[in-house]
Motif scaffolding. Structure first.
Motif, PDB file in Angstrom:
ATOM      1  N   ARG A 120      36.966  41.105  42.373  1.00 58.23           N
ATOM      2  CA  ARG A 120      36.577  41.731  43.523  1.00 58.23           C
ATOM      3  C   ARG A 120      37.691  42.412  44.508  1.00 58.23           C
ATOM      4  N   LEU A 121      37.475  43.332  45.331  1.00 56.90           N
ATOM      5  CA  LEU A 121      38.269  43.856  46.283  1.00 56.90           C
ATOM      6  C   LEU A 121      38.998  42.778  47.032  1.00 56.90           C
ATOM      7  N   ALA A 122      38.136  41.728  47.519  1.00 61.03           N
ATOM      8  CA  ALA A 122      38.519  40.516  48.332  1.00 61.03           C
ATOM      9  C   ALA A 122      39.594  39.891  47.544  1.00 61.03           C
ATOM     10  N   GLU A 123      39.497  39.596  46.332  1.00 64.63           N
ATOM     11  CA  GLU A 123      40.610  38.817  45.433  1.00 64.63           C
ATOM     12  C   GLU A 123      41.827  39.719  45.246  1.00 64.63           C
ATOM     13  N   LEU A 124      41.687  40.989  44.972  1.00 62.15           N
ATOM     14  CA  LEU A 124      42.824  41.843  45.021  1.00 62.15           C
ATOM     15  C   LEU A 124      43.450  42.102  46.172  1.00 62.15           C
ATOM     16  N   SER A 125      42.877  41.944  47.073  1.00 64.47           N
ATOM     17  CA  SER A 125      43.603  41.972  48.537  1.00 64.47           C
ATOM     18  C   SER A 125      44.204  40.707  48.945  1.00 64.47           C
ATOM     19  N   GLU A 126      43.598  39.369  48.381  1.00 60.74           N
ATOM     20  CA  GLU A 126      44.516  38.199  48.488  1.00 60.74           C
ATOM     21  C   GLU A 126      45.659  38.160  47.602  1.00 60.74           C
ATOM     22  N   ARG A 127      45.447  38.389  46.322  1.00 57.13           N
ATOM     23  CA  ARG A 127      46.477  38.534  45.316  1.00 57.13           C
ATOM     24  C   ARG A 127      47.564  39.387  45.598  1.00 57.13           C
ATOM     25  N   SER A 128      47.173  40.603  45.973  1.00 61.24           N
ATOM     26  CA  SER A 128      48.540  41.593  46.510  1.00 61.24           C
ATOM     27  C   SER A 128      49.001  41.349  47.670  1.00 61.24           C
ATOM     28  N   GLY A 129      48.263  40.471  48.607  1.00 63.96           N
ATOM     29  CA  GLY A 129      49.016  40.542  49.899  1.00 63.96           C
ATOM     30  C   GLY A 129      48.771  41.480  50.880  1.00 63.96           C
TER      31      GLY A 129
ATOM     32  N   PRO B  17      45.933  43.924  53.038  1.00 59.16           N
ATOM     33  CA  PRO B  17      44.343  43.955  53.737  1.00 59.16           C
ATOM     34  C   PRO B  17      43.673  45.086  52.834  1.00 59.16           C
ATOM     35  N   ALA B  18      42.257  44.732  52.772  1.00 61.08           N
ATOM     36  CA  ALA B  18      41.385  45.321  52.119  1.00 61.08           C
ATOM     37  C   ALA B  18      41.473  46.725  52.633  1.00 61.08           C
ATOM     38  N   ALA B  19      41.416  46.821  54.048  1.00 63.55           N
ATOM     39  CA  ALA B  19      41.383  48.519  54.475  1.00 63.55           C
ATOM     40  C   ALA B  19      42.657  49.284  53.898  1.00 63.55           C
ATOM     41  N   THR B  20      44.042  48.670  53.749  1.00 63.68           N
ATOM     42  CA  THR B  20      45.133  49.323  53.035  1.00 63.68           C
ATOM     43  C   THR B  20      44.667  49.724  51.580  1.00 63.68           C
ATOM     44  N   ILE B  21      44.194  48.945  50.818  1.00 63.25           N
ATOM     45  CA  ILE B  21      43.680  49.047  49.367  1.00 63.25           C
ATOM     46  C   ILE B  21      42.600  50.373  49.458  1.00 63.25           C
ATOM     47  N   LYS B  22      41.819  50.096  50.643  1.00 60.01           N
ATOM     48  CA  LYS B  22      40.698  51.398  50.201  1.00 60.01           C
ATOM     49  C   LYS B  22      41.403  52.677  50.758  1.00 60.01           C
ATOM     50  N   TYR B  23      42.551  52.467  51.625  1.00 56.96           N
ATOM     51  CA  TYR B  23      43.140  53.912  51.889  1.00 56.96           C
ATOM     52  C   TYR B  23      43.905  54.265  50.630  1.00 56.96           C
ATOM     53  N   TYR B  24      44.491  53.372  50.016  1.00 59.51           N
ATOM     54  CA  TYR B  24      45.162  53.682  48.879  1.00 59.51           C
ATOM     55  C   TYR B  24      44.067  54.424  47.760  1.00 59.51           C
ATOM     56  N   LEU B  25      42.984  53.805  47.728  1.00 59.22           N
ATOM     57  CA  LEU B  25      41.920  54.342  46.838  1.00 59.22           C
ATOM     58  C   LEU B  25      41.542  55.771  47.229  1.00 59.22           C
ATOM     59  N   ARG B  26      41.301  55.885  48.553  1.00 61.56           N
ATOM     60  CA  ARG B  26      41.080  57.305  48.885  1.00 61.56           C
ATOM     61  C   ARG B  26      41.924  58.473  48.667  1.00 61.56           C
ATOM     62  N   GLU B  27      43.187  57.765  48.732  1.00 65.16           N
ATOM     63  CA  GLU B  27      44.359  58.818  48.555  1.00 65.16           C
ATOM     64  C   GLU B  27      44.906  58.815  47.097  1.00 65.16           C
TER      65      GLU B  27
END
Lengths: 215, 215
Positions: free
Chosen positions: A2-11, A13-23
């Motif tokens: 899930r997003l939480a684990e992706l955030s943890e394993r990538s180091g 923040p979830a907000a940054t990952i969401k931004y990359y997804l939107r972009e």
């Protein structure tokens, strides 16, 4: 994951990952419920490349998107794909001026490429973005009257050829063709500051060897 | 020569030269009347260096002033002067974070320097700005999980050592100690984009050699 684990394993923040997804720097996860998606190792790897481009390489989002599009272009063979992805990396300015210094730089760069018999580059000429960057860099040297003819440039080109062997050795250490293309892009960007700082350190050593008082 | 001739021979507008004079990047000419000053070849040469730093190297005026102060410091011997001037060049960030990746990078950089026996650098350690830049660059590689231990870095360091020999050969082509220090600074900056673009061109050649279809 899930997003939480992706955030943890990538180091990241979830907000940054969401931004990359939107972009659209990261492909959407596999939707599993209306509000949740599942991500895989390819997402984790892609995040690593996005960070290399944006956080380390300081690339604008739009440029990073172009580089990633080239990385993903499966219509090309591996050589063309590697080439296209590295070529999509941002470069210095193109030679715009048509002044005498640029003309001299164009001539010396072409002479250098012919002597080295760098066929790929000669085929592309200024279509290759790095060729244009090189012409701009050499024309600055011409304009300021510093040494920069094909003879002066040759030892730098020979060192570059040696570096490229090392670069491609590192790239071939990755397994799949996609991972290799990703690594080629990331390592090209990430090793630039490594190389420039090593050069300055090596200059200090060499200067001491020549001019040092030995104390 | 008067300001008009200095402008013509340097290729810089008189207004730009006056700006550099106000900013103390250029020493005042010898006053000959209340409104006119006389400039020499040293002014012309200095303008060339200022342009290399500011127009090509994109350095802020305050940074360029620090570099020039180091160039002019006659209290040092030639080796220290070359070193100080190159060290005054702006660098990437310093390692500020005290995270595990930075610790790994510090260890690998130190190991690399010991293996190479780069004594000047080992003496200075992170006091040498390029050492700090290298640690930051390597810690980015560590953080993203790309290869960057002392073994991976060694071929880049060997290429850098070879480049430094070429750099210092060019520097020694200049005659006076001051001209050599000026050239060391200018060539360090001006050859960076030359080197990076040659590396990208060489990567295209090497990639074609390994993955090309031969057509």
């Amino acid at each position: 994951m899930r997003l939480a684990e992706l955030s943890e394993r990538s180091g990241l923040p979830a907000a940054t990952i969401k931004y990359y997804l939107r972009e659209q720097l990261l492909s959407p996860g596999r939707r599993i419920t209306a509000t949740q998606a599942e991500y895989g190792d390819d997402h984790l790897r892609r995040l690593r490349l996005v960070r290399a481009l944006i956080q380390v390489g300081k690339m604008p989002v739009a440029t990073a998107r172009q580089v990633l599009a080239a990385v993903e272009d499966e219509s090309l063979d591996q050589n063309a794909r590697l080439g296209a992805a590295v070529w999509a990396l941002p470069q210095g300015q193109k030679p715009v001026e048509d002044d005498p210094a640029t003309a001299v730089a164009r001539r010396e760069v072409e002479l250098l490429m012919r002597r080295l018999d760098w066929k790929e580059c000669l085929d592309a000429g200024e279509e290759a973005p790095a060729w244009g960057t090189l012409v701009v860099a050499v024309s600055a040297l011409v304009r300021l009257g510093y040494p920069c003819d094909a003879d002066d440039l040759a030892p730098y080109a020979r060192a570059a050829a040696q570096l490229a062997v090392t670069d491609l050795d590192l790239v071939e250490g990755f397994h799949t063709p996609l991972e290799q293309v990703e690594a080629a892009v990331a390592l090209t960007v990430l090793y630039e500051p490594v190389l420039l700082s090593l050069r300055r350190l090596a200059e200090a050593e060499e200067s001491n060897r020549r001019f040092g008082t030995g104390d």
